[in-house]
Design a protein around this motif. Structure first.
Motif, PDB file in Angstrom:
ATOM      1  N   ALA A 114       0.830  -1.204   0.000  1.00 13.75           N
ATOM      2  CA  ALA A 114       0.000   0.000   0.000  1.00 13.75           C
ATOM      3  C   ALA A 114       0.865   1.254   0.000  1.00 13.75           C
ATOM      4  CB  ALA A 114      -0.929   0.003   1.213  1.00 13.75           C
ATOM      5  N   LYS A 115       1.970   1.237   0.757  1.00 15.98           N
ATOM      6  CA  LYS A 115       2.888   2.372   0.779  1.00 15.98           C
ATOM      7  C   LYS A 115       3.481   2.611  -0.607  1.00 15.98           C
ATOM      8  CE  LYS A 115       4.396   2.077   5.611  1.00 15.98           C
ATOM      9  NZ  LYS A 115       5.542   1.827   6.500  1.00 15.98           N
ATOM     10  N   ARG A 116       3.899   1.510  -1.247  1.00 17.82           N
ATOM     11  CA  ARG A 116       4.513   1.628  -2.566  1.00 17.82           C
ATOM     12  C   ARG A 116       3.525   2.221  -3.576  1.00 17.82           C
ATOM     13  NH1 ARG A 116       4.610  -0.935  -7.212  1.00 17.82           N
ATOM     14  NH2 ARG A 116       3.178  -2.566  -6.501  1.00 17.82           N
ATOM     15  N   LEU A 117       2.298   1.706  -3.576  1.00 17.22           N
ATOM     16  CA  LEU A 117       1.295   2.203  -4.514  1.00 17.22           C
ATOM     17  C   LEU A 117       0.952   3.667  -4.235  1.00 17.22           C
ATOM     18  CD1 LEU A 117      -1.096  -0.872  -4.704  1.00 17.22           C
ATOM     19  CD2 LEU A 117       0.441  -0.043  -6.482  1.00 17.22           C
ATOM     20  N   ARG A 118       0.896   4.006  -2.962  1.00 12.64           N
ATOM     21  CA  ARG A 118       0.593   5.391  -2.621  1.00 12.64           C
ATOM     22  C   ARG A 118       1.679   6.336  -3.137  1.00 12.64           C
ATOM     23  NH1 ARG A 118       0.831   6.695   3.507  1.00 12.64           N
ATOM     24  NH2 ARG A 118       3.031   6.508   2.993  1.00 12.64           N
ATOM     25  N   GLU A 119       2.931   5.954  -2.917  1.00 13.42           N
ATOM     26  CA  GLU A 119       4.044   6.785  -3.374  1.00 13.42           C
ATOM     27  C   GLU A 119       4.080   6.890  -4.895  1.00 13.42           C
ATOM     28  OE1 GLU A 119       5.821   8.653  -1.483  1.00 13.42           O
ATOM     29  OE2 GLU A 119       4.798   7.867   0.293  1.00 13.42           O
ATOM     30  N   GLU A 120       3.724   5.804  -5.585  1.00 19.65           N
ATOM     31  CA  GLU A 120       3.673   5.839  -7.049  1.00 19.65           C
ATOM     32  C   GLU A 120       2.614   6.817  -7.530  1.00 19.65           C
ATOM     33  OE1 GLU A 120       3.135   1.960  -8.619  1.00 19.65           O
ATOM     34  OE2 GLU A 120       5.157   1.266  -8.112  1.00 19.65           O
ATOM     35  N   ARG A 121       1.445   6.780  -6.891  1.00 19.04           N
ATOM     36  CA  ARG A 121       0.360   7.687  -7.261  1.00 19.04           C
ATOM     37  C   ARG A 121       0.782   9.139  -7.036  1.00 19.04           C
ATOM     38  NH1 ARG A 121      -4.552   5.858  -9.696  1.00 19.04           N
ATOM     39  NH2 ARG A 121      -4.830   3.681  -9.118  1.00 19.04           N
ATOM     40  N   LEU A 122       1.415   9.385  -5.893  1.00 22.60           N
ATOM     41  CA  LEU A 122       1.844  10.740  -5.572  1.00 22.60           C
ATOM     42  C   LEU A 122       2.910  11.226  -6.551  1.00 22.60           C
ATOM     43  CD1 LEU A 122       1.424  13.021  -3.575  1.00 22.60           C
ATOM     44  CD2 LEU A 122       3.169  12.022  -2.121  1.00 22.60           C
ATOM     45  N   ALA A 123       3.829  10.333  -6.919  1.00 22.32           N
ATOM     46  CA  ALA A 123       4.879  10.685  -7.875  1.00 22.32           C
ATOM     47  C   ALA A 123       4.278  11.001  -9.246  1.00 22.32           C
ATOM     48  CB  ALA A 123       5.884   9.550  -7.989  1.00 22.32           C
ATOM     49  N   GLN A 124       3.270  10.217  -9.657  1.00 21.69           N
ATOM     50  CA  GLN A 124       2.612  10.463 -10.941  1.00 21.69           C
ATOM     51  C   GLN A 124       1.926  11.827 -10.943  1.00 21.69           C
ATOM     52  OE1 GLN A 124      -0.034   7.164 -11.518  1.00 21.69           O
ATOM     53  NE2 GLN A 124       1.608   5.677 -11.803  1.00 21.69           N
ATOM     54  N   TYR A 125       1.279  12.147  -9.825  1.00 21.00           N
ATOM     55  CA  TYR A 125       0.584  13.435  -9.732  1.00 21.00           C
ATOM     56  C   TYR A 125       1.575  14.598  -9.779  1.00 21.00           C
ATOM     57  CZ  TYR A 125      -2.260  17.192  -7.823  1.00 21.00           C
ATOM     58  OH  TYR A 125      -2.909  18.387  -7.638  1.00 21.00           O
ATOM     59  N   GLU A 126       2.702  14.459  -9.032  1.00 22.65           N
ATOM     60  CA  GLU A 126       3.711  15.510  -9.027  1.00 22.65           C
ATOM     61  C   GLU A 126       4.321  15.684 -10.415  1.00 22.65           C
ATOM     62  OE1 GLU A 126       4.406  17.558  -6.796  1.00 22.65           O
ATOM     63  OE2 GLU A 126       3.527  16.752  -4.976  1.00 22.65           O
ATOM     64  N   SER A 127       4.490  14.570 -11.138  1.00 21.91           N
ATOM     65  CA  SER A 127       5.052  14.634 -12.481  1.00 21.91           C
ATOM     66  C   SER A 127       4.140  15.412 -13.423  1.00 21.91           C
ATOM     67  CB  SER A 127       5.286  13.217 -13.014  1.00 21.91           C
ATOM     68  OG  SER A 127       5.767  13.252 -14.337  1.00 21.91           O
ATOM     69  N   LYS A 128       2.840  15.167 -13.310  1.00 20.52           N
ATOM     70  CA  LYS A 128       1.886  15.882 -14.155  1.00 20.52           C
ATOM     71  C   LYS A 128       1.899  17.375 -13.839  1.00 20.52           C
ATOM     72  CE  LYS A 128      -1.335  12.049 -14.955  1.00 20.52           C
ATOM     73  NZ  LYS A 128      -2.702  11.560 -14.766  1.00 20.52           N
ATOM     74  N   LYS A 129       2.014  17.707 -12.549  1.00 21.88           N
ATOM     75  CA  LYS A 129       2.047  19.110 -12.163  1.00 21.88           C
ATOM     76  C   LYS A 129       3.306  19.793 -12.696  1.00 21.88           C
ATOM     77  CE  LYS A 129      -0.212  20.924  -9.321  1.00 21.88           C
ATOM     78  NZ  LYS A 129      -1.361  21.850  -9.419  1.00 21.88           N
ATOM     79  N   ALA A 130       4.429  19.069 -12.668  1.00 20.69           N
ATOM     80  CA  ALA A 130       5.704  19.645 -13.091  1.00 20.69           C
ATOM     81  C   ALA A 130       5.721  19.948 -14.584  1.00 20.69           C
ATOM     82  CB  ALA A 130       6.843  18.707 -12.739  1.00 20.69           C
ATOM     83  N   LYS A 131       4.923  19.207 -15.357  1.00 23.70           N
ATOM     84  CA  LYS A 131       4.917  19.397 -16.805  1.00 23.70           C
ATOM     85  C   LYS A 131       4.099  20.606 -17.233  1.00 23.70           C
ATOM     86  CE  LYS A 131       5.649  14.503 -17.883  1.00 23.70           C
ATOM     87  NZ  LYS A 131       5.059  13.279 -18.459  1.00 23.70           N
ATOM     88  N   LYS A 132       3.287  21.138 -16.327  1.00 25.34           N
ATOM     89  CA  LYS A 132       2.490  22.302 -16.683  1.00 25.34           C
ATOM     90  C   LYS A 132       3.411  23.517 -16.831  1.00 25.34           C
ATOM     91  CE  LYS A 132      -1.852  20.934 -14.487  1.00 25.34           C
ATOM     92  NZ  LYS A 132      -2.884  21.310 -13.487  1.00 25.34           N
ATOM     93  N   PRO A 133       3.269  24.303 -17.886  1.00 27.56           N
ATOM     94  CA  PRO A 133       4.143  25.477 -18.064  1.00 27.56           C
ATOM     95  C   PRO A 133       3.898  26.518 -16.979  1.00 27.56           C
ATOM     96  CG  PRO A 133       2.337  25.492 -19.663  1.00 27.56           C
ATOM     97  CD  PRO A 133       2.284  24.152 -18.973  1.00 27.56           C
ATOM     98  N   ALA A 134       4.969  27.073 -16.462  1.00 27.62           N
ATOM     99  CA  ALA A 134       4.862  28.091 -15.413  1.00 27.62           C
ATOM    100  C   ALA A 134       4.374  29.409 -16.014  1.00 27.62           C
ATOM    101  CB  ALA A 134       6.212  28.296 -14.734  1.00 27.62           C
TER     102      ALA A 134
END
Length: 224
Positions: A114-134
């Motif tokens: 569960a910890k691993r899956l949670r961290e993967e989900r959070l990493a995916q979300y952060e990655s999507k946010k990082a790709k948005k142009p500032a």
């Protein structure tokens, strides 16, 4: 959808990321959505989560009038990023017994999976946010540049002003405006990137042409 356990560091981190480009949980004014999420946070977020802290302190100021805020308060799990699954247990009543609780559970200990899956989900979300142009914050500024007297060469004065070049600075239109006794001031427009060029810097550079410039004032300042 959901922030997970907002009393945990991972839940607060997700809230902070969600609010990095938003002022409120939903829409453009405080609402019952903000009240629901605020009540799910046990205490003020730490200073490093400055987006969440800014939002928390703002919503806290509505504490005595939160019942009058617009909207209908829903379960906490109904708010948050759409690409992160609800972990509060309030997102639905028909979950299978075999579903994995990605952001926490009623158990004291969380499984490694569960910890691993949670961290993967959070990493995916952060990655999507990082790709948005500032977004680049810019301002339109109208400057009044005053000469010493009516004998000042205003064409030369404008040439001096426009000779100022800087990253994030673009000069626009200009005109001469009478101020009295035959004296005219230069009124000139410019657009600046807020993080790179400020009015103090402009004043310092313009008044450095002391043979022509008596003073500089900001006539208008608008965010764009």
């Amino acid at each position: 959808m959901g922030f997970g356990d907002l009393k945990s560091p991972s839940g607060l981190q997700l809230l902070n990321s969600f609010l990095s480009d938003k002022s409120y949980i939903e829409g453009y004014v405080p609402s019952q959505a903000d009240v629901a999420v605020f009540e799910g946070v046990s205490s003020s977020p730490p200073p490093e989560l400055y987006h969440a802290l800014r939002w928390y302190n703002h919503i806290k100021s509505y504490e005595k009038q939160k019942a009058s805020l617009p909207g209908v308060k829903k379960a906490l799990g109904k708010y948050g990023p759409a690409d992160v699954e609800d972990s509060t247990g309030t997102g639905g009543d028909n979950r299978d017994d075999d579903d994995i609780d990605l952001f926490g559970s009623d158990e004291d200990e969380e499984s490694e999976e569960a910890k691993r899956l949670r961290e993967e989900r959070l990493a995916q979300y952060e990655s999507k946010k990082a790709k948005k142009p500032a977004l680049v914050a810019k301002s339109s500024i109208l400057l009044d540049v005053k000469p010493w007297d009516d004998e000042t060469d205003m064409a030369k004065l404008e040439e001096c002003v426009r000779s100022i070049q800087a990253d994030g600075l673009v000069w626009g239109s200009s005109k001469l405006v009478p101020v009295g006794y035959g004296i005219k001031k230069l009124q000139i427009q410019c657009v600046v990137e807020d993080d790179k060029v400020g009015t103090d810097m402009l004043e310092e550079k313009i008044t450095a042409f002391e043979d022509h410039v008596q003073s500089m004032d900001v006539a208008a300042f608008n965010k764009i």
